[in-house]
Write a protein that holds these residues in place. Structure first.
Motif, PDB file in Angstrom:
ATOM      1  N   ILE A 409       0.842  -1.206   0.000  1.00 26.02           N
ATOM      2  CA  ILE A 409       0.000   0.000   0.000  1.00 26.02           C
ATOM      3  C   ILE A 409       0.874   1.252   0.000  1.00 26.02           C
ATOM      4  CG2 ILE A 409      -1.708   1.308   1.372  1.00 26.02           C
ATOM      5  CD1 ILE A 409      -2.930  -1.404   2.042  1.00 26.02           C
ATOM      6  N   TYR A 410       1.922   1.205   0.826  1.00 24.33           N
ATOM      7  CA  TYR A 410       2.834   2.347   0.857  1.00 24.33           C
ATOM      8  C   TYR A 410       3.437   2.566  -0.533  1.00 24.33           C
ATOM      9  CZ  TYR A 410       7.137   4.865   1.282  1.00 24.33           C
ATOM     10  OH  TYR A 410       8.145   5.758   1.056  1.00 24.33           O
ATOM     11  N   ARG A 411       3.873   1.443  -1.156  1.00 17.97           N
ATOM     12  CA  ARG A 411       4.545   1.551  -2.460  1.00 17.97           C
ATOM     13  C   ARG A 411       3.599   2.110  -3.527  1.00 17.97           C
ATOM     14  NH1 ARG A 411       6.893  -2.913  -1.710  1.00 17.97           N
ATOM     15  NH2 ARG A 411       5.601  -4.238  -2.990  1.00 17.97           N
ATOM     16  N   ALA A 412       2.365   1.640  -3.482  1.00 20.17           N
ATOM     17  CA  ALA A 412       1.390   2.120  -4.467  1.00 20.17           C
ATOM     18  C   ALA A 412       1.138   3.616  -4.247  1.00 20.17           C
ATOM     19  CB  ALA A 412       0.095   1.328  -4.335  1.00 20.17           C
ATOM     20  N   ALA A 413       0.987   4.002  -2.984  1.00 20.69           N
ATOM     21  CA  ALA A 413       0.654   5.405  -2.691  1.00 20.69           C
ATOM     22  C   ALA A 413       1.776   6.343  -3.137  1.00 20.69           C
ATOM     23  CB  ALA A 413       0.389   5.574  -1.200  1.00 20.69           C
ATOM     24  N   ILE A 414       3.011   5.971  -2.825  1.00 18.96           N
ATOM     25  CA  ILE A 414       4.099   6.897  -3.166  1.00 18.96           C
ATOM     26  C   ILE A 414       4.318   6.935  -4.682  1.00 18.96           C
ATOM     27  CG2 ILE A 414       6.003   5.268  -2.664  1.00 18.96           C
ATOM     28  CD1 ILE A 414       7.392   7.929  -1.581  1.00 18.96           C
TER      29      ILE A 414
END
Ligand code: B12
Ligand code: SF4
Length: 432
Positions: A409-414
């Protein structure tokens, strides 16, 4: 007595301006740190001009303004605005520490270096009516004495990353293009682990950003700090050098303590380029191995790469893109090589007559302000736009987002947030 501290606005560059939600990004510590060493009987306010209007008629006795190089034209404009109405202005920060005489054309007084050691004297002199032109910190602050930043002076809703702090200042390395070495004079200092832990405990947030230049600069300290962070169950990230990949225990503690990502300056995939800027210790041969090791530990990587170093030509953009896609690196920031005042790079390009644009507002690392060795400034500029857009194309993004379920989720958001910024850059007229 009333003091107003101002952080300027800056609309240009990849990171300039406000986020899509209208927020100001990271809460920088420059002014909250200054407020923390301001005598208690003084009424201090912080104004973040990125998200708040400046009132030049505000009833204040003294205005303090900070600024990175790219923000400094706006900072000077504000300083001139206050002074034309009779309000005294003092400036500080990395840019004016490098060029105090330039700043004195706009400010009554300038602080050179870390303010903690001179700020109280400056205020006392101001009270007495004898403000000196320059207050220079002759030493570096003792890290045992750092006061917690006065975050209560900020409106937390204005920031995407509010809970920021520092465990260390400076960096053990001295890369030619970096302001950190000049500003901190090659020192690398650490706060007592206990103080950092107490500061983290006081944050009402489990997502924390360490604004350190290199949190793993001294592995022994970093390990102690990370061990102490484990029980706090936070999620955090910081800048750090690739040397982290050489130490399995450090990697493991980084992840165990909640380290989700690390921002690493890889800078180039050419060994000659790294050699030219005193960064050969980055050891390119080991890039892929290091990236895999960091990923295997469960840590995402935000890579930072410089375009336009002296060995780069037009073919370098494609080569870099291919490398990045193959490497699986999670997220990347590209920078056009920029001669920031005070750096060795600045002196070199200045002596060689290669600086072509001195509008500091363009020094946000997204504009070609010098003559590259093996291409034209226009080609460098176009290559910057091209590689950003290619790297953040949906197919390339999807591959790296789906790399692992960990931190997905972090990777997708950034990636999505950086894609939004990348797609706002001009469409390149050239392809590479
Ligand atoms: C957080 C951070 C960011 C954040 C937030 C930036 C923002 N606009 O708010 C993000 C990630 C977005 C960012 C982006 C960029 N950053 Co940045 N960033 C930092 C970082 C890591 C920490 C800043 C901080 O809080 N420091 C802690 C405080 C306490 O230190 P300080 O600001 O120096 O303040 C002390 C003194 O300078 C002095 N002082 C400062 N201001 C004032 C004012 C007064 C009145 C007085 C008296 C004293 C005083 O007192 C303070 C206490 O000692 C610094 C590195 C660093 N070590 O500072 C780089 C740094 C500031 N960034 C840098 C750069 C180059 C950039 C970018 C241009 C490029 C990039 N990295 O992408 C962009 C520009 C974005 C923009 N236009 O806003 C350079 C600045 C060089 C320069 N000459 O301008 C630094 C120094 C890093 C480096 N490697 O060289 N950055
Ligand atoms: S490793 Fe990073 S922070 Fe340290 S001197 Fe080099 S560029 Fe600056």
């Amino acid at each position: 007595m009333k003091i107003l501290l101002i952080l300027p606005k800056h609309a240009g560059g990849f990171l300039g301006g406000v986020s899509s939600s209208g927020k100001a990004g990271f809460a920088r510590l420059s002014l909250t740190a200054l407020a923390a060493v301001t005598p208690e009987n003084i009424d201090v306010r912080i104004l973040d001009a990125r998200v708040e209007e400046v009132d030049y008629n505000a009833s204040v006795d003294l205005v303090g303004i900070t600024g990175l190089t790219s923000e400094i034209p706006n900072a000077y404009e504000m300083a001139d605005g206050f002074r034309s109405r009779g309000t005294k202005v003092v400036m500080g920060g990395v840019h004016v520490s490098a060029l105090p005489d330039e700043a004195l054309l706009h400010a009554d007084s300038v602080v050179v270096g870390e303010a903690e050691l001179v700020w109280k004297d400056l205020i006392e002199d101001f009270r007495q009516g004898y403000l000196k032109k320059i207050y220079k910190a002759d030493d570096f602050i003792d890290m045992n004495t750092i006061a917690a930043p006065r975050r209560s002076l900020l409106n937390r809703d204005m920031y995407t990353s509010f809970s920021t702090l520092q465990a260390t200042r400076g960096c053990p390395f001295k890369c030619d293009f970096c302001t950190v070495t000049t500003f901190f004079g090659n020192t690398y200092r650490q706060r007592p682990v206990e103080d950092v832990v107490n500061e983290v405990k006081g944050l009402s947030d489990s997502n924390v950003v360490f604004l350190d230049d290199n949190i793993v600069g001294k592995p022994k300290y970093a390990k102690e700090l990370m061990k102490a962070l484990i029980p706090l169950k936070i999620k955090w990230g910081s800048q750090g050098s690739i040397t982290i990949a050489k130490d399995d225990e450090l990697l493991s503690l980084y992840a165990q303590s909640g380290g989700q990502y690390i921002f690493i300056g890889f800078e180039s995939i050419s060994a000659e380029n790294l050699d030219d800027v005193q960064k050969s210790w980055n050891t390119i041969e080991n890039y892929e191995k290091a990236i895999n090791k960091i990923h295997d530990a469960g840590i995402d990587i935000i890579g930072s790469f410089i375009l336009g170093l002296d060995q780069d030509d037009k073919s370098s953009f494609r080569k870099m893109l291919n490398f990045l896609i193959k490497s699986g690196i999670d997220c990347v920031m590209f920078h056009v090589l920029t001669p920031l005042p005070g750096t060795k790079l600045y002196d070199k390009l200045e002596n060689d007559g290669r600086i072509i644009d001195r509008n500091w507002a363009k020094y946000h690392t997204g504009a070609a302000v010098f003559k590259p060795a093996l291409m034209t400034p226009e080609e460098l500029q176009e290559g910057y736009y091209w590689i950003y857009r290619e790297f953040y194309s949906y197919p390339n993004m999807l591959k790296r987002i789906l790399r692992s379920p960990k931190n997905l989720i972090y990777r997708a958001a950034i990636n999505l947030s950086y894609r939004r910024k990348a797609m706002k850059l001009p469409k390149p007229k050239l392809t590479f």
